[in-house]
Scaffold this motif. Structure first.
Motif, PDB file in Angstrom:
ATOM      1  N   ILE A  38       0.835  -1.199  -0.004  1.00 39.86           N
ATOM      2  CA  ILE A  38      -0.461  -0.256   0.015  1.00 39.86           C
ATOM      3  C   ILE A  38       0.992   0.451  -0.298  1.00 39.86           C
ATOM      4  N   LEU A  39       2.119   1.467   1.238  1.00 38.58           N
ATOM      5  CA  LEU A  39       2.769   2.542   0.872  1.00 38.58           C
ATOM      6  C   LEU A  39       3.828   2.603   0.010  1.00 38.58           C
ATOM      7  N   PHE A  40       4.221   1.356  -0.114  1.00 38.75           N
ATOM      8  CA  PHE A  40       5.379   1.956  -1.387  1.00 38.75           C
ATOM      9  C   PHE A  40       4.553   1.948  -2.865  1.00 38.75           C
ATOM     10  N   THR A  41       3.187   1.888  -3.465  1.00 38.15           N
ATOM     11  CA  THR A  41       3.002   2.304  -4.268  1.00 38.15           C
ATOM     12  C   THR A  41       2.168   3.921  -4.216  1.00 38.15           C
ATOM     13  N   ALA A  42       2.222   4.248  -3.137  1.00 37.24           N
ATOM     14  CA  ALA A  42       1.626   5.446  -3.342  1.00 37.24           C
ATOM     15  C   ALA A  42       2.900   6.479  -3.100  1.00 37.24           C
ATOM     16  N   GLN A  43       3.838   5.670  -2.175  1.00 43.61           N
ATOM     17  CA  GLN A  43       5.526   6.615  -3.476  1.00 43.61           C
ATOM     18  C   GLN A  43       5.521   6.853  -4.289  1.00 43.61           C
ATOM     19  N   GLN A  44       5.142   5.515  -4.938  1.00 49.77           N
ATOM     20  CA  GLN A  44       5.848   5.349  -6.143  1.00 49.77           C
ATOM     21  C   GLN A  44       4.874   6.587  -7.505  1.00 49.77           C
ATOM     22  N   ALA A  45       3.586   6.347  -6.743  1.00 50.31           N
ATOM     23  CA  ALA A  45       3.400   6.880  -7.292  1.00 50.31           C
ATOM     24  C   ALA A  45       3.463   8.724  -8.116  1.00 50.31           C
ATOM     25  N   LEU A  46       4.057   9.653  -6.774  1.00 51.23           N
ATOM     26  CA  LEU A  46       4.314  10.620  -6.217  1.00 51.23           C
ATOM     27  C   LEU A  46       5.546  10.927  -7.200  1.00 51.23           C
ATOM     28  N   LEU A  47       6.477   9.623  -7.428  1.00 50.90           N
ATOM     29  CA  LEU A  47       7.897   9.464  -8.167  1.00 50.90           C
ATOM     30  C   LEU A  47       7.689   9.174  -9.738  1.00 50.90           C
ATOM     31  N   HIS A  48       6.882   8.554  -9.733  1.00 50.28           N
ATOM     32  CA  HIS A  48       6.491   8.440 -10.997  1.00 50.28           C
ATOM     33  C   HIS A  48       6.517   9.698 -12.803  1.00 50.28           C
ATOM     34  N   PRO A  49       6.245  10.941 -12.350  1.00 48.64           N
ATOM     35  CA  PRO A  49       7.078  11.814 -12.973  1.00 48.64           C
ATOM     36  C   PRO A  49       8.200  11.881 -13.250  1.00 48.64           C
ATOM     37  N   THR A  50       8.773  11.734 -12.641  1.00 49.17           N
ATOM     38  CA  THR A  50      10.099  11.583 -12.725  1.00 49.17           C
ATOM     39  C   THR A  50      11.348  11.199 -13.819  1.00 49.17           C
ATOM     40  N   ALA A  51      10.185   9.797 -13.214  1.00 45.92           N
ATOM     41  CA  ALA A  51      11.361   8.175 -14.392  1.00 45.92           C
ATOM     42  C   ALA A  51      10.143   9.259 -15.609  1.00 45.92           C
ATOM     43  N   ARG A 301      16.630  12.274 -12.464  1.00 47.09           N
ATOM     44  CA  ARG A 301      17.308  11.075 -12.054  1.00 47.09           C
ATOM     45  C   ARG A 301      18.015  11.567 -10.904  1.00 47.09           C
ATOM     46  N   PHE A 302      19.262  12.552 -10.456  1.00 50.11           N
ATOM     47  CA  PHE A 302      19.282  12.994  -8.979  1.00 50.11           C
ATOM     48  C   PHE A 302      18.144  13.299  -8.042  1.00 50.11           C
ATOM     49  N   LEU A 303      17.169  14.031  -8.843  1.00 54.45           N
ATOM     50  CA  LEU A 303      16.423  14.626  -8.445  1.00 54.45           C
ATOM     51  C   LEU A 303      15.369  12.843  -7.850  1.00 54.45           C
ATOM     52  N   ASN A 304      15.111  12.518  -8.724  1.00 55.41           N
ATOM     53  CA  ASN A 304      14.696  11.231  -8.301  1.00 55.41           C
ATOM     54  C   ASN A 304      15.008  10.309  -7.247  1.00 55.41           C
ATOM     55  N   MET A 305      15.972  10.199  -7.963  1.00 50.72           N
ATOM     56  CA  MET A 305      16.882   9.398  -7.200  1.00 50.72           C
ATOM     57  C   MET A 305      17.509   9.249  -5.388  1.00 50.72           C
ATOM     58  N   SER A 306      17.136  10.559  -5.060  1.00 49.43           N
ATOM     59  CA  SER A 306      17.386  11.439  -3.792  1.00 49.43           C
ATOM     60  C   SER A 306      16.148  11.911  -3.229  1.00 49.43           C
ATOM     61  N   LEU A 307      15.135  11.601  -4.075  1.00 52.08           N
ATOM     62  CA  LEU A 307      13.895  12.033  -3.295  1.00 52.08           C
ATOM     63  C   LEU A 307      13.189  10.839  -3.068  1.00 52.08           C
ATOM     64  N   TYR A 308      13.684   9.304  -4.002  1.00 59.51           N
ATOM     65  CA  TYR A 308      13.279   7.974  -3.642  1.00 59.51           C
ATOM     66  C   TYR A 308      13.594   7.766  -2.863  1.00 59.51           C
ATOM     67  N   THR A 310      15.097   9.329  -0.107  1.00 65.28           N
ATOM     68  CA  THR A 310      14.584   9.880   1.099  1.00 65.28           C
ATOM     69  C   THR A 310      13.053   9.259   1.227  1.00 65.28           C
ATOM     70  N   THR A 311      12.583   9.189   0.880  1.00 65.69           N
ATOM     71  CA  THR A 311      10.487   9.026   0.770  1.00 65.69           C
ATOM     72  C   THR A 311      10.100   7.190   1.125  1.00 65.69           C
ATOM     73  N   MET A 312      11.209   6.514   0.212  1.00 64.35           N
ATOM     74  CA  MET A 312      11.227   4.653   0.059  1.00 64.35           C
ATOM     75  C   MET A 312      12.007   4.718   1.851  1.00 64.35           C
ATOM     76  N   ILE A 313      12.993   5.382   1.979  1.00 65.18           N
ATOM     77  CA  ILE A 313      13.852   4.501   3.011  1.00 65.18           C
ATOM     78  C   ILE A 313      12.633   5.224   4.442  1.00 65.18           C
ATOM     79  N   VAL A 314      12.484   6.176   4.236  1.00 61.69           N
ATOM     80  CA  VAL A 314      10.876   6.605   5.785  1.00 61.69           C
ATOM     81  C   VAL A 314      10.475   5.676   5.171  1.00 61.69           C
ATOM     82  N   THR A 315       9.593   5.383   4.363  1.00 59.89           N
ATOM     83  CA  THR A 315       8.257   4.597   4.239  1.00 59.89           C
ATOM     84  C   THR A 315       9.297   3.186   4.568  1.00 59.89           C
TER      85      THR A 315
END
Length: 326
Positions: A38-51, A301-308, A310-315
């Motif tokens: 549930i939580l990783f899908t929500a996080q994935q949705a936030l970052l998908h546009p940068t991908a 990619r830098f933005l995606n991976m930095s945000l990813y 941060t958000t991935m590990i907190v999640t």
């Protein structure tokens, strides 16, 4: 009373920092994977546009190669609307589920084994933590690539629909059908070797840097395992987010050139004579843009991976805290 005393004595004594790195044995596995989905899908949705932006910038002759990431984002939004920046998301979200189960299970089990086998080695604790996390990250990536690579091929082809050199496909099932018809099953595994050889060390780097950075930050703040005082929830989130950002930034700088080659290899169809290869793709990239061509899409990619990171590990750490056995 005697039984209660024995039970209390047998219970493991948790350290002050136990909740900053919850091990596999303490987790309710079903709750862990359900909450994670549930939580990783929500996080994935936030970052998908940068991908999507990054992928379009990396494709040859797309017209986006020399644009800024923000400009590409606005162009997609103006021409394709919201669906354009979420191309491939549904396929990615659903297809990620089995890969994520494999990835998280192998990560935690490998980490626990590494901590066990390095317990008596004479090395600094930060090195031991970094080593255990790094090896676990590498093993997790190798095992889960069987699911991730075909999914990556399908999603990236959906992301670049309509660009020169790409084949139009009407949804994920059409992508699979056309790829298999043209190249057989191995077409879905374009870039598999490159992904395993390069992303496994990258995953090892990410998790190793994260584990070591978190350990050093806690120590610099004065926390020790034998203290009575435990860090607050806010402190845990802040420290883990910072360590995740550091890991993501380090990893993006090192892995962007390989990611550019892999993306082209997976989505381009006008490759001339013979099957596309890493060598052909690298040569074309060098001839067209020189060394800077390998860093196409670096900003997103830098933005995606930095945000990813941060958000991935907190999640992820939140999921673990919510999944601790009663």
């Amino acid at each position: 009373m005697a039984m209660e005393t024995d039970a209390t004595a047998a219970a493991p004594q948790l350290t002050a920092l136990a909740d900053t790195d919850i091990n596999w044995a303490r987790l309710d596995k079903t709750r862990f994977h359900v909450i994670g989905a549930i939580l990783f899908t929500a996080q994935q949705a936030l970052l998908h546009p940068t991908a999507v932006v990054k992928t379009r910038m990396q494709v040859a002759d797309s017209g986006f190669a020399h644009m800024r990431g923000v400009t590409v984002f606005k162009h997609i939004l103006r021409n394709d609307g919201i669906p354009g920046i979420f191309r491939g998301f549904g396929t990615s979200a659903i297809g990620s589920l089995p890969g994520r189960v494999l990835s998280l299970t192998s990560l935690e089990m490998s980490k626990e084994l590494m901590f066990k086998y390095t317990e008596h080695l004479d090395m600094p604790e930060a090195t031991r933590v970094g080593l255990a996390n790094g090896v676990a990250g590498m093993m997790s990536n190798i095992i889960s690539c069987a699911c991730w690579v075909p999914l990556d091929v399908i999603c990236q082809r959906l992301m670049v629909q309509g660009l020169p050199g790409t084949t139009f496909c009407n949804g994920p099932s059409d992508v699979v059908r056309k790829v298999i018809k043209t190249e057989g099953l191995r077409g879905l595994y374009r870039g598999f070797g490159l992904t395993v050889v390069t992303q496994s060390p990258a995953s090892a780097l990410w998790w190793g840097v994260y584990g070591a950075a978190q350990h050093m930050i806690w120590r610099s703040l004065g926390y020790r395992d034998d203290m009575e005082k435990k860090p607050s929830h806010t402190e845990m989130v802040t420290v883990q987010a910072t360590a995740g950002m550091i890991a993501g930034a380090c990893s993006s700088v090192i892995t962007t050139p390989i990611d550019t080659i892999k993306t082209r290899l997976q989505v381009m169809d006008n490759y001339g004579v013979g099957r596309p290869s890493v060598l052909k793709t690298t040569k074309t990239l060098l001839e067209g843009d020189g060394l800077w061509g390998f860093y196409r899409g670096f900003g997103p990619r830098f933005l995606n991976m930095s945000l990813y990171g941060t958000t991935m590990i907190v999640t992820y750490e939140l999921i673990k805290r919510l999944s601790v056995k009663e």
